[in-house]
Each structure stands twice: as structure tokens, then as C-alpha cells.
Scaffold this active site. Structure first.
Site, PDB file in Angstrom:
ATOM      1  N   HIS A   1      44.815  48.957  50.824  1.00  0.00           N
ATOM      2  CA  HIS A   1      45.734  47.973  50.333  1.00  0.00           C
ATOM      3  C   HIS A   1      47.249  48.859  50.271  1.00  0.00           C
ATOM      4  O   HIS A   1      47.405  49.767  49.738  1.00  0.00           O
ATOM      5  CB  HIS A   1      45.473  47.907  48.786  1.00  0.00           C
ATOM      6  CG  HIS A   1      46.211  46.640  48.170  1.00  0.00           C
ATOM      7  ND1 HIS A   1      45.842  45.279  48.303  1.00  0.00           N
ATOM      8  CD2 HIS A   1      47.524  46.490  47.522  1.00  0.00           C
ATOM      9  CE1 HIS A   1      46.673  44.664  47.853  1.00  0.00           C
ATOM     10  NE2 HIS A   1      47.680  45.289  47.270  1.00  0.00           N
TER      11      HIS A   1
ATOM     12  N   ASP B   1      51.487  47.333  50.182  1.00  0.00           N
ATOM     13  CA  ASP B   1      52.393  46.258  49.857  1.00  0.00           C
ATOM     14  C   ASP B   1      53.729  46.262  50.639  1.00  0.00           C
ATOM     15  O   ASP B   1      54.578  45.783  50.380  1.00  0.00           O
ATOM     16  CB  ASP B   1      52.811  45.892  48.770  1.00  0.00           C
ATOM     17  CG  ASP B   1      51.508  45.119  48.051  1.00  0.00           C
ATOM     18  OD1 ASP B   1      51.268  43.912  48.252  1.00  0.00           O
ATOM     19  OD2 ASP B   1      50.918  45.649  46.996  1.00  0.00           O
TER      20      ASP B   1
ATOM     21  N   GLU C   1      46.746  38.563  49.430  1.00  0.00           N
ATOM     22  CA  GLU C   1      46.639  38.832  48.017  1.00  0.00           C
ATOM     23  C   GLU C   1      46.833  37.703  47.086  1.00  0.00           C
ATOM     24  O   GLU C   1      48.097  37.400  46.704  1.00  0.00           O
ATOM     25  CB  GLU C   1      47.625  40.068  47.694  1.00  0.00           C
ATOM     26  CG  GLU C   1      47.224  40.815  46.370  1.00  0.00           C
ATOM     27  CD  GLU C   1      48.120  42.032  45.918  1.00  0.00           C
ATOM     28  OE1 GLU C   1      47.597  42.692  45.069  1.00  0.00           O
ATOM     29  OE2 GLU C   1      48.895  42.038  46.800  1.00  0.00           O
TER      30      GLU C   1
ATOM     31  N   HIS D   1      45.850  36.503  41.928  1.00  0.00           N
ATOM     32  CA  HIS D   1      46.575  37.759  41.957  1.00  0.00           C
ATOM     33  C   HIS D   1      46.676  37.693  40.432  1.00  0.00           C
ATOM     34  O   HIS D   1      45.669  37.576  39.469  1.00  0.00           O
ATOM     35  CB  HIS D   1      47.743  37.700  42.702  1.00  0.00           C
ATOM     36  CG  HIS D   1      48.634  38.800  42.262  1.00  0.00           C
ATOM     37  ND1 HIS D   1      49.728  38.924  41.535  1.00  0.00           N
ATOM     38  CD2 HIS D   1      48.461  40.286  42.727  1.00  0.00           C
ATOM     39  CE1 HIS D   1      50.174  40.353  41.576  1.00  0.00           C
ATOM     40  NE2 HIS D   1      49.529  40.945  42.469  1.00  0.00           N
TER      41      HIS D   1
ATOM     42  N   HIS E   1      42.131  42.038  40.888  1.00  0.00           N
ATOM     43  CA  HIS E   1      42.898  40.975  40.225  1.00  0.00           C
ATOM     44  C   HIS E   1      42.103  39.783  39.468  1.00  0.00           C
ATOM     45  O   HIS E   1      42.611  38.926  38.723  1.00  0.00           O
ATOM     46  CB  HIS E   1      44.116  40.267  40.714  1.00  0.00           C
ATOM     47  CG  HIS E   1      45.172  41.413  40.828  1.00  0.00           C
ATOM     48  ND1 HIS E   1      46.150  41.676  39.947  1.00  0.00           N
ATOM     49  CD2 HIS E   1      45.636  42.181  42.033  1.00  0.00           C
ATOM     50  CE1 HIS E   1      46.863  42.604  40.474  1.00  0.00           C
ATOM     51  NE2 HIS E   1      46.695  42.777  41.670  1.00  0.00           N
TER      52      HIS E   1
ATOM     53  N   HIS F   1      41.829  47.409  45.316  1.00  0.00           N
ATOM     54  CA  HIS F   1      42.810  48.238  44.443  1.00  0.00           C
ATOM     55  C   HIS F   1      42.637  48.107  42.884  1.00  0.00           C
ATOM     56  O   HIS F   1      43.372  47.499  42.425  1.00  0.00           O
ATOM     57  CB  HIS F   1      44.190  48.128  45.042  1.00  0.00           C
ATOM     58  CG  HIS F   1      44.876  46.798  44.626  1.00  0.00           C
ATOM     59  ND1 HIS F   1      44.410  45.629  45.453  1.00  0.00           N
ATOM     60  CD2 HIS F   1      45.637  46.190  43.966  1.00  0.00           C
ATOM     61  CE1 HIS F   1      45.000  44.714  44.958  1.00  0.00           C
ATOM     62  NE2 HIS F   1      46.041  44.881  44.303  1.00  0.00           N
TER      63      HIS F   1
ATOM     64  N   ASP G   1      47.864  51.060  47.150  1.00  0.00           N
ATOM     65  CA  ASP G   1      48.508  50.037  46.340  1.00  0.00           C
ATOM     66  C   ASP G   1      50.013  50.523  46.505  1.00  0.00           C
ATOM     67  O   ASP G   1      50.724  50.177  45.609  1.00  0.00           O
ATOM     68  CB  ASP G   1      48.325  49.969  44.790  1.00  0.00           C
ATOM     69  CG  ASP G   1      48.707  48.469  44.232  1.00  0.00           C
ATOM     70  OD1 ASP G   1      49.295  47.643  45.063  1.00  0.00           O
ATOM     71  OD2 ASP G   1      48.874  48.464  43.118  1.00  0.00           O
TER      72      ASP G   1
END
Length: 440
Positions: free
Chosen positions: A71, A73, A173, A200, A246, A267, A322
Site C-alpha cells: 500500500h 498513496d 481504496e 475506506h 478499513h 495496511h 501506507d
């Protein structure tokens, strides 16, 4: 040498000898003789350590088993900081972020699952469009830079390692990105998406989040609806990895009991170590083992690794940093180049080479292979045509596909409405002319 220094007391003995002051060549013979006897002894210990440890240092270990990170971003930061103007940045050297190509190489990151994330506030608006734009920027960066290679299968991932490329996998995500549409899910798969987190920080109409921040789609005792189960089934059929980070614990349990393929937490960490609702409690961790599922660590704190290894085994652990999605990281792990420090610490804690090979890449590959195996078993199944009931989505921006009533439209639009008066007049004129020509 530091690799062996971290492993055992015997290896420490070697380092104490090698790092001590060497005798001068002008010193007494007996002093020199004493040193060399110790040195030969230490070399014997060194050879034994090398045989046990396998790799001579962290760089060699991570070169042999380069990291698959579950993961990252970076795409979100490209949107926030550069409005996705990829031509205006150099991904080989980026400032104000924790990720770039040079740091990937320093950190021995060979495969990166890039997250495609749009804010939950877009759920009842333009989430699909925004998701497409984020997929576009990931595809662009992974095809326009020769160091990257976009991959969509286990075999392509392995081939990219042999070619010295950094493999890019795409993950969505948050299930709000598909707007409760199985055709949208399938089209994302066609664009290269190989994983999706079901939620999420907001519920979707069909799955429940671990967060209560957004007061949307609240349900009692229905954490994964019948349509949510169909989403999981369709992901199994496609060969798309189900990501439970999540999601609420009840949603996670429901998915584990329904999915035909193993899933991941891309994550997340241990709730027993860090009691945050996003983390995973022991009873859910134990359920993962029964479902041959991969638990991918996010927090990068070593006691999470040790705890989960003791509870369910190292073969259930991977790494999902993450980076670019979290606000802070432990000292010494500030960016993706610092992964060797993490592995060094695990070696110091007596993790074996085989265990670390699994954590670095083999565990993820095993799960991905199993997901593809289930896909192949389901290959004769046709795409699902199930649609979410309109009352479950209750989205004010969701269009009902029927002819609009001209009386309900604003006056400036009613004249052009399909089936309105001008349209009828034009149709009548055409029919009259047709009859004239036919008579003639």
C-alpha cells in the site's frame, strides 16, 4: 558484517575481535600470535554463522527477496500537490513526499501496490470519474518511466523482477469508487486494477467501515448486504484481491466466511498492540489463518510483527507501508528507502531468512497465486448481472433510466425534453411528408 552482528552472541564475538585494535606489526610476536589465534577462532564462528544465516547482510537478503509493498498513496499526493500534472514533476526525485524512484531502489522495493483513493465525500457525486483520473495517473507514471512496469498478474510481477523493473500494481481504496455498480468494477479490472478495499472511512450501501466519521448508509446487523456478497463473488470471479483494511470487524468476518479466495489487510496492524478500530483483533487474526489469508502490516512497529508471528505465524505477514497516506512514521522509517532498517531490526530479533523471505514477497505471491487459481476455477461463470436495489443506494445523484416528465423540468429545459411538444411536432411533420412522397 553488521548482519551477523545482529544475529547471535557467537556472531557478536566475531565482531568484538574484528573491531578491536589490531596489533602493530612492530609489536611483540606473542601478542601478534595471540591475536591471530583469536582471529582464526572467530573465522570458524563466522563461517558457521554464514552457513546458518544464508545471506551475508541486509542488502544481499533484500536483493534476493526484494520487497512487495502492499500500500502506497503516492497517487493521492500527485493529485493534492500537483493536480496530476505528471509532466511537471520528476518521479525519480520528489520533494515533500516519502516516495520516489531513487528511494524505492534504496529501499529494495521491487513491487508497489499503488492505491487509487478518492475522498468519501465524492461517494454520492463524482467518485467514479475521480477514480478513473487516479487510475490514469498511476498508469501514466508506470508506463512513462522506464524504471516502472505496470503488471496485472503474478507471472508479470515475477518477470518484472528478472528485468530489473519496479512492478506497479493498482488497488482501489474504498468500494465507494464503483458506485455500487458491478459493470464499473469490471471496467476497472480491464484498466488494470487487481485489488479493492471494500470500504475506506465511510460505509458503502453494501459494506460497513471501521470508522463512524461519515454518517452515511448506516444499517443494523447488516455489515455486508446481499449485494456486498455479490461484489465479493464478482471479485473472486475476476481475480481481484479483496482488501479488508478499513472495513468493520463484522464486515471482515462476513467476507471471510463468503469469499472463495484468500483476502488481505493491505495496511492494518494488531488491535492488541494498538487498540484502534482500524486494527485487527486476535479472534479475527485467528480466523485469517483458517482462511489462508494474508495479513499485511502497516504501522511498521516491530512489536506488531513479533506479536502476530507468535499468534498466527510469519507466513501470514506482509508489509504495507501506507506511505503518503499516513501523517507520521517511526523514527528511522521516514520514507520508503528505510525498509532495510526494518529488516535489520527483525534480524536482530532472530527472524530467520525464510521467515523474512515470506514477509518481503513470498507470502504476497502465494496469496495472489491463490486468487488467480480461484479465478481460473470460476472461468466458466458469466459476469453477474445483479443490480443493487435502488432503495438501498438512495443516492440523489443516481439517475432513474426513464423518460423525464416535461412538467417536472425547468421551463428552459422542457422545450428540449425527449418526448416534449417540439419533438412531437417534428415527428408529425416527418410522417406527413412521408405520406406525401409515398402517394406521389
Amino acid at each position: 558484517m553488521l548482519f551477523f552482528f545482529a544475529l547471535s552472541d557467537n556472531c557478536n564475538a566475531l565482531m568484538r575481535v574484528l573491531c578491536s585494535d589490531m596489533p602493530s606489526w612492530k609489536s611483540e610476536k606473542h601478542a601478534s600470535h595471540s591475536f591471530w589465534m583469536q582471529f582464526i577462532e572467530a573465522l570458524v564462528v563466522f563461517s558457521l554463522c554464514a552457513k546458518i544465516c544464508g545471506c551475508s547482510d541486509v542488502d544481499e537478503l533484500m536483493s534476493t527477496y526484494p520487497l512487495i509493498d502492499g500500500h502506497n498513496d503516492l497517487a493521492l499526493q500527485l493529485r493534492i500537490r500537483h493536480n496530476n500534472y505528471l509532466s511537471q514533476v520528476d518521479l525519480r526525485n520528489l520533494s515533500k513526499v516519502s516516495t520516489d524512484i531513487s528511494r524505492f531502489k534504496a529501499g529494495h522495493v521491487q513491487t508497489q501496490m499503488f492505491a487509487v483513493y478518492v475522498l468519501c465525500g465524492a461517494q454520492q457525486k463524482d467518485a467514479v470519474r475521480l477514480t478513473l483520473e487516479q487510475i490514469d495517473v498511476v498508469r501514466r507514471m508506470c508506463t512513462e518511466y522506464q524504471e516502472f512496469e505496470l503488471v496485472t498478474s503474478v507471472q508479470e510481477l515475477k518477470d518484472s523482477k528478472d528485468k530489473g523493473k519496479i512492478a506497479c500494481l493498482i488497488s482501489i481504496e474504498g468500494g465507494h469508487s464503483i458506485d455500487s455498480s458491478l459493470p464499473a468494477l469490471r471496467m476497472f479490472y480491464q484498466l488494470g486494477v487487481r485489488s479493492m478495499g471494500l470500504t475506506h472511512s465511510c460505509n458503502t450501501p453494501w459494506a460497513e467501515s471501521s470508522s463512524t466519521f461519515y454518517p452515511v448508509y448506516k444499517r443494523e446487523n447488516n455489515s455486508l448486504t446481499s449485494f456486498g456478497k455479490v461484489v465479493v463473488e464478482e471479485m473472486n470471479r475476476l481475480g481481484m484481491i479483496v482488501d479488508l483494511s478499513h472495513t468493520s470487524w463484522n464486515t471482515s468476518f462476513a467476507v471471510l466466511s463468503h469469499s472463495k479466495a484468500p483476502v488481505i489487510f493491505s495496511h492494518s496492524s494488531s488491535y492488541s498492540i494498538c487498540n484502534h478500530s482500524r486494527n485487527v483483533p486476535d479472534n479475527l487474526l485467528l480466523e485469517l489463518v483458517r482462511n489462508t489469508t494474508l495479513k499485511v502490516i502497516a504501522c511498521l512497529l516491530n512489536h506488531h510483527f513479533d506479536y502476530i508471528k507468535k499468534l498466527i505465524g510469519a507466513e501470514s505477514i506482509g508489509i504495507g507501508g501506507d506511505y503518503e497516506g499516513a501523517t507520521s512514521f517511526p523514527h528511522g522509517l521516514e520514507d520508503v528507502s528505510k525498509y532495510p532498517a526494518l529488516i535489520q531490526e527483525l534480524l536482530r530479533r532472530n527472524w530467520t531468512e525464510n521467515e523474512l523471505a515470506g514477509v518481503l514477497r513470498r507470502n504476497f505471491l502465494r496469496v495472489f497465486e491463490q486468487v488467480e487459481r480461484v479465478r481460473d476455477q470460476l472461468s466458466s461463470n458469466l459476469p453477474s448481472e445483479v443490480q443493487i436495489p435502488f432503495e438501498e443506494a438512495h443516492n440523489p445523484c443516481r439517475l432513474v433510466l426513464r423518460r423525464p416528465d416535461p412538467r417536472s423540468l425547468p421551463s428552459d429545459q422542457s422545450s428540449g425534453a425527449e418526448g416534449g411538444l417540439p419533438g412531437l411536432l417534428i415527428l408529425a411533420t416527418v410522417l406527413v411528408l412521408s405520406r406525401i412522397f409515398l402517394i406521389e
